[in-house]
Design a protein around this motif. Structure first.
Motif, short mmCIF file in Angstrom:
data_model
loop_
_atom_site.label_atom_id
_atom_site.label_comp_id
_atom_site.label_asym_id
_atom_site.label_seq_id
_atom_site.Cartn_x
_atom_site.Cartn_y
_atom_site.Cartn_z
N ASP A 194 2.10 -53.63 18.87
CA ASP A 194 0.86 -54.20 18.35
C ASP A 194 -0.23 -53.15 18.21
OD1 ASP A 194 2.05 -56.67 18.30
OD2 ASP A 194 1.14 -57.39 20.15
N ASN A 195 -0.09 -52.05 18.95
CA ASN A 195 -1.09 -50.98 18.89
C ASN A 195 -0.58 -49.75 18.14
OD1 ASN A 195 -3.67 -51.60 20.71
ND2 ASN A 195 -1.89 -52.60 21.63
N ASN A 196 0.34 -50.03 17.20
CA ASN A 196 0.79 -49.02 16.23
C ASN A 196 1.55 -47.84 16.82
OD1 ASN A 196 -0.46 -50.49 14.08
ND2 ASN A 196 -2.44 -49.63 14.72
N VAL A 197 2.19 -48.03 17.98
CA VAL A 197 3.10 -47.01 18.49
C VAL A 197 4.42 -47.14 17.72
CG1 VAL A 197 4.42 -46.18 20.48
CG2 VAL A 197 2.06 -46.99 20.78
N THR A 198 4.91 -46.05 17.18
CA THR A 198 6.17 -46.08 16.44
C THR A 198 7.33 -46.13 17.43
OG1 THR A 198 5.17 -44.77 14.65
CG2 THR A 198 7.59 -44.90 14.72
N MET A 199 8.06 -47.25 17.44
CA MET A 199 9.14 -47.45 18.39
C MET A 199 10.46 -47.11 17.70
SD MET A 199 7.40 -48.67 21.01
CE MET A 199 8.59 -49.44 22.07
N ASN A 200 11.13 -46.07 18.17
CA ASN A 200 12.40 -45.64 17.61
C ASN A 200 13.53 -45.92 18.60
OD1 ASN A 200 11.48 -44.23 15.05
ND2 ASN A 200 10.28 -43.13 16.58
N LEU A 201 14.18 -47.07 18.47
CA LEU A 201 15.31 -47.38 19.34
C LEU A 201 16.59 -46.82 18.72
CD1 LEU A 201 14.55 -51.06 20.43
CD2 LEU A 201 13.64 -48.91 21.31
N SER A 202 17.65 -46.74 19.53
CA SER A 202 18.92 -46.14 19.09
C SER A 202 18.69 -44.77 18.47
CB SER A 202 19.63 -47.07 18.09
OG SER A 202 19.87 -48.34 18.66
N THR A 203 17.77 -44.04 19.07
CA THR A 203 17.41 -42.70 18.57
C THR A 203 17.66 -41.69 19.67
OG1 THR A 203 15.72 -43.68 17.14
CG2 THR A 203 15.57 -41.30 17.56
N LYS A 204 18.74 -40.94 19.52
CA LYS A 204 19.11 -39.99 20.55
C LYS A 204 18.60 -38.60 20.21
CE LYS A 204 22.97 -38.34 23.34
NZ LYS A 204 24.44 -38.37 23.57
N VAL A 205 17.81 -38.03 21.12
CA VAL A 205 17.34 -36.65 20.97
C VAL A 205 18.42 -35.72 21.53
CG1 VAL A 205 15.56 -34.97 21.62
CG2 VAL A 205 14.93 -37.36 21.16
N GLU A 206 18.80 -34.71 20.75
CA GLU A 206 19.86 -33.80 21.18
C GLU A 206 19.33 -32.50 21.75
OE1 GLU A 206 22.57 -33.46 17.80
OE2 GLU A 206 23.88 -34.86 18.87
N ALA A 207 18.12 -32.13 21.37
CA ALA A 207 17.54 -30.87 21.89
C ALA A 207 16.03 -30.88 21.71
CB ALA A 207 18.14 -29.66 21.20
N ILE A 208 15.36 -30.17 22.61
CA ILE A 208 13.91 -29.97 22.50
C ILE A 208 13.68 -28.48 22.27
CG2 ILE A 208 11.70 -30.07 23.70
CD1 ILE A 208 12.78 -32.39 25.34
N GLU A 209 12.93 -28.16 21.23
CA GLU A 209 12.56 -26.76 20.95
C GLU A 209 11.05 -26.63 21.08
OE1 GLU A 209 14.02 -25.28 17.25
OE2 GLU A 209 16.03 -26.09 17.55
N PHE A 210 10.64 -25.76 22.00
CA PHE A 210 9.21 -25.48 22.16
C PHE A 210 8.85 -24.34 21.22
CE2 PHE A 210 10.68 -27.28 26.20
CZ PHE A 210 9.78 -28.32 26.35
N VAL A 211 8.12 -24.68 20.16
CA VAL A 211 7.77 -23.68 19.14
C VAL A 211 6.66 -22.78 19.66
CG1 VAL A 211 7.00 -23.34 16.77
CG2 VAL A 211 8.44 -25.32 17.35
N ASP A 212 5.59 -23.39 20.19
CA ASP A 212 4.51 -22.64 20.83
C ASP A 212 3.82 -23.59 21.79
OD1 ASP A 212 2.61 -24.18 19.32
OD2 ASP A 212 2.94 -22.82 17.63
N SER A 213 2.69 -23.17 22.34
CA SER A 213 2.03 -23.98 23.37
C SER A 213 1.49 -25.31 22.86
CB SER A 213 0.88 -23.19 24.01
OG SER A 213 -0.08 -22.84 23.03
N GLY A 214 1.46 -25.48 21.54
CA GLY A 214 0.93 -26.73 21.00
C GLY A 214 1.84 -27.40 20.00
N SER A 215 3.13 -27.03 20.03
CA SER A 215 4.05 -27.60 19.06
C SER A 215 5.45 -27.72 19.64
CB SER A 215 4.08 -26.74 17.79
OG SER A 215 4.95 -27.29 16.84
N VAL A 216 6.05 -28.90 19.46
CA VAL A 216 7.40 -29.17 19.96
C VAL A 216 8.22 -29.79 18.83
CG1 VAL A 216 8.76 -30.18 21.82
CG2 VAL A 216 6.32 -29.79 22.16
N SER A 217 9.46 -29.36 18.70
CA SER A 217 10.36 -29.95 17.72
C SER A 217 11.46 -30.71 18.45
CB SER A 217 10.97 -28.85 16.83
OG SER A 217 11.88 -29.42 15.91
N LEU A 218 11.60 -31.98 18.13
CA LEU A 218 12.65 -32.81 18.72
C LEU A 218 13.78 -32.96 17.70
CD1 LEU A 218 10.40 -35.63 20.25
CD2 LEU A 218 11.23 -33.56 21.36
N ASN A 219 14.95 -32.47 18.07
CA ASN A 219 16.11 -32.55 17.18
C ASN A 219 16.86 -33.86 17.43
OD1 ASN A 219 15.35 -29.99 16.41
ND2 ASN A 219 16.87 -28.97 17.68
#
Length: 455
Positions: A250-275
Motif C-alpha cells: 500500500d505504500n509503494n514498496v516493490t515486492m518481488n517474490l520468487s526472486t532469487k539473488v545469486e550475487a551481490i556486487e559492491f560497485v562503490d560506497s554508494g552503489s550495489v548491484s544485485l544479480n
C-alpha cells in the motif's frame, strides 16, 4: 533506492520502519523487497481450519523489553489490536510450565511462594540457589556458556533442569554451547562487575535509570499494565506478516517474490548491484540483508571471501515440527503451556506445546511436538522422513501424556537450518563482521535473527 533481502518478519519489519522514518524525514525513498520464495513470513506459517490452527513455526510473541513494546506499537498501527489474544499471569499457560525428567512431568514454580518450597526434581527449595550465588566467587571472563554461568552461580540442578530445557525451547540449542550474553547478559555483567548476581541486583535497585522513554501505543500500555506473559493472534500468527506485506504494498514498496539473488556486487560506497537468477540486475544505493547469515555468505563469497567465511561460522540448527489434532472433546491434557525435556534425558523431542490451551478457537486437543534442534542429525540421521518424525512424535506424546487416541489430523514440517545458535563468542563474531563492513565502506546493513538475537 534501497533493497531489502528476505521477506521474513525481519525484512518486512525493516520495510515498515524505513517507511516510517522516511515519512518523518519527508525523503523520497524507493524501496524494493526481494524474496526467493513465493511467500512472505519466513518460518511463520499457519494452517487454519474451522476446528484448529496448526502453527508450523512460532506461535506466541513476548511483549517484554523495548523490542517487545515496539512490536506492539507496530501491531496497533497495522490495525491488528482486536485480533490479539494475551496470556496474562493468571492464565494456566502462564502459570503451568513443565519439564519431563525421569519419566515424570514436574511443574516448575511460578510464584514467590514456590521458590521457598521443595519442588521435584530439585532437591532443595530454589531459594538456596541465591545462597549459592552469594557465597560463590566469580571468574573474570569475556564470555561463557549459559550452562557454565548458571551452574557456577546457582548450581548444577538449576542448569540441568531449568536453564537447559529453556534453551531448547527458545533456540533449540545446547546450553553448554550458547553464550550467556544471549539470554542473561545483564546477570553476567552483574557477576563480572559486582562479583555475583544477587550483589549486582541489589546495586541496580539503587541506581538511577537513564535513557529516552519509549512512546507507547494503547496496546503496548495495556500489555504493561496487565503484565502479559506472551500473546498470540486469533486465526494464526501468519496474519502478522500478511498485514505487514499489505502495508508495504500500500505504500509503494516493490515486492518481488520468487526472486532469487545469486550475487551481490559492491560497485562503490554508494552503489550495489544485485544479480538476479533470471539474468537481470538491480542497482541500488543500499542493501538491508535479513536473510540467514549462511545465505548472505554465498552472495558475497566472490568479492569478499573473508566476510563470507565469518558469516558461515554462525551455526544454525534444524527443527522438526509435528502438529497433532485430536477431535475428541474429552480432556486429554491438563491446562498448561506445555513441557520441555532437558538434554540430559537424551530424548528425541525437545518439548511439546499445548496449543489448545495457549491459542484461541481450538476445538478438541491441539499439540505441537518439537524435535531435534542441536541434536537433529544425531537423533534422526541425514535423510529422515516426515513419516519417521510423525511416528516418533506420536509415540512420545502417547507415552508421556498417556494419550491413547490416534490423531484426527496432523502436519509434519522439517525447518532446515532455521534457528541460528548464539554460541560463546557470537557477539564478538558479529562485531567482527560489522567492523569489516564499516572498514570496507560497504553499503549494506545486517538485520534479523542471525546477528542480534531472537525476540
Amino acid at each position: 533506492m534501497a533493497a531489502i533481502l528476505g521477506g521474513g518478519l525481519g525484512g518486512l519489519s525493516t520495510g515498515y520502519y524505513l517507511l516510517k522514518n522516511n515519512l518523518n524525514s519527508n525523503n523520497n525513498l524507493k524501496l524494493y523487497l526481494l524474496e526467493a520464495t513465493n511467500y512472505c513470513g519466513g518460518w511463520i506459517k499457519s494452517i487454519r481450519t474451522k476446528d484448529y490452527v496448526f502453527e508450523q513455526g512460532p506461535r506466541t510473541i513476548r511483549p517484554k523489553g523495548v523490542t517487545g513494546l515496539n512490536t506492539l506499537n507496530m501491531i496497533q498501527d497495522l490495525g491488528l489490536s482486536e485480533h490479539i489474544t494475551p496470556i496474562k499471569p493468571d492464565h494456566p499457560a502462564a502459570r503451568n510450565r513443565m519439564i519431563y525428567v525421569n519419566n515424570n512431568l514436574y511443574l516448575l514454580p511460578s510464584s514467590l511462594k514456590g521458590v521457598f518450597q521443595k519442588n521435584e526434581p530439585f532437591s532443595k527449595p530454589l531459594i538456596y540457589a541465591l545462597y549459592h550465588d552469594l557465597k560463590k566467587p566469580h571468574k573474570q571472563l569475556k564470555d561463557d556458556s549459559i550452562y557454565n554461568f548458571v551452574e557456577r552461580r546457582f548450581g548444577k540442578e538449576i542448569a540441568d533442569y531449568a536453564i537447559s530445557p529453556m534453551i531448547c525451547g527458545i533456540c533449540a540449542g545446547d546450553a553448554k554451547e550458547i553464550s550467556v550474553k544471549f539470554l542473561m547478559k545483564t546477570l553476567f555483567e552483574w557477576e563480572q562487575t559486582h562479583g555475583g548476581v544477587v550483589k549486582g541486583l541489589m546495586k541496580s535497585l539503587f541506581s538511577s535509570k537513564t535513557g529516552n522513554e519509549l512512546v507507547l501505543s494503547d496496546l503496548a500500555r495495556k500489555a504493561q499494565e496487565e503484565k502479559w506473559s506472551v500473546y498470540t493472534i486469533k486465526g494464526g500468527l501468519e496474519m502478522f506478516p500478511n498485514k505487514l506485506q499489505a502495508h508495504l504494498k500500500d505504500n509503494n514498496v516493490t515486492m518481488n517474490l520468487s526472486t532469487k539473488v545469486e550475487a551481490i556486487e559492491f560497485v562503490d560506497s554508494g552503489s550495489v548491484s544485485l544479480n538476479i537468477q533470471t539474468g537481470e540486475k538491480l542497482s541500488v544505493n543500499h542493501v538491508y540483508s535479513s536473510i540467514p547469515a549462511y545465505c548472505l555468505a554465498s552472495l558475497v563469497q566472490k568479492q569478499h571471501p573473508e566476510l563470507a567465511k565469518t558469516l558461515k561460522d554462525i551455526p544454525f540448527v534444524t527443527v522438526g515440527i509435528v502438529n497433532l489434532y485430536f477431535a475428541t472433546q474429552k480432556p486429554l491434557i491438563k491446562p498448561a503451556f506445555g513441557f520441555l525435556v532437558p538434554p540430559i534425558e537424551n530424548s528425541p523431542i525437545l518439548g511439546v506445546v499445548f496449543d489448545s490451551c495457549c491459542m484461541p478457537d481450538q476445538n478438541g486437543t491441539v499439540l505441537t511436538v518439537m524435535l531435534g534442534g542441536r541434536w537433529f542429525e544425531e537423533k534422526f540421521g541425514k535423510n529422515t522422513t516426515s513419516e519417521n518424525l510423525y511416528n516418533i512424535a506420536v509415540k512420545e506424546v502417547g507415552s508421556i501424556l498417556d494419550i491413547k487416541d490416534k490423531p484426527t489430523a496432523f502436519n509434519v514440517n522439517i525447518l532446515n537450518r532455521c534457528i541460528p545458535q548464539y554460541v560463546v563468542g557470537h557477539y564478538e563474531r558479529v562485531d567482527e563482521i560489522r567492523q569489516y563492513i564499516k572498514s570496507n565502506n560497504l553499503p549494506i546493513s545486517l538485520i534479523g535473527s542471525s546477528y542480534d538475537g531472537a525476540n
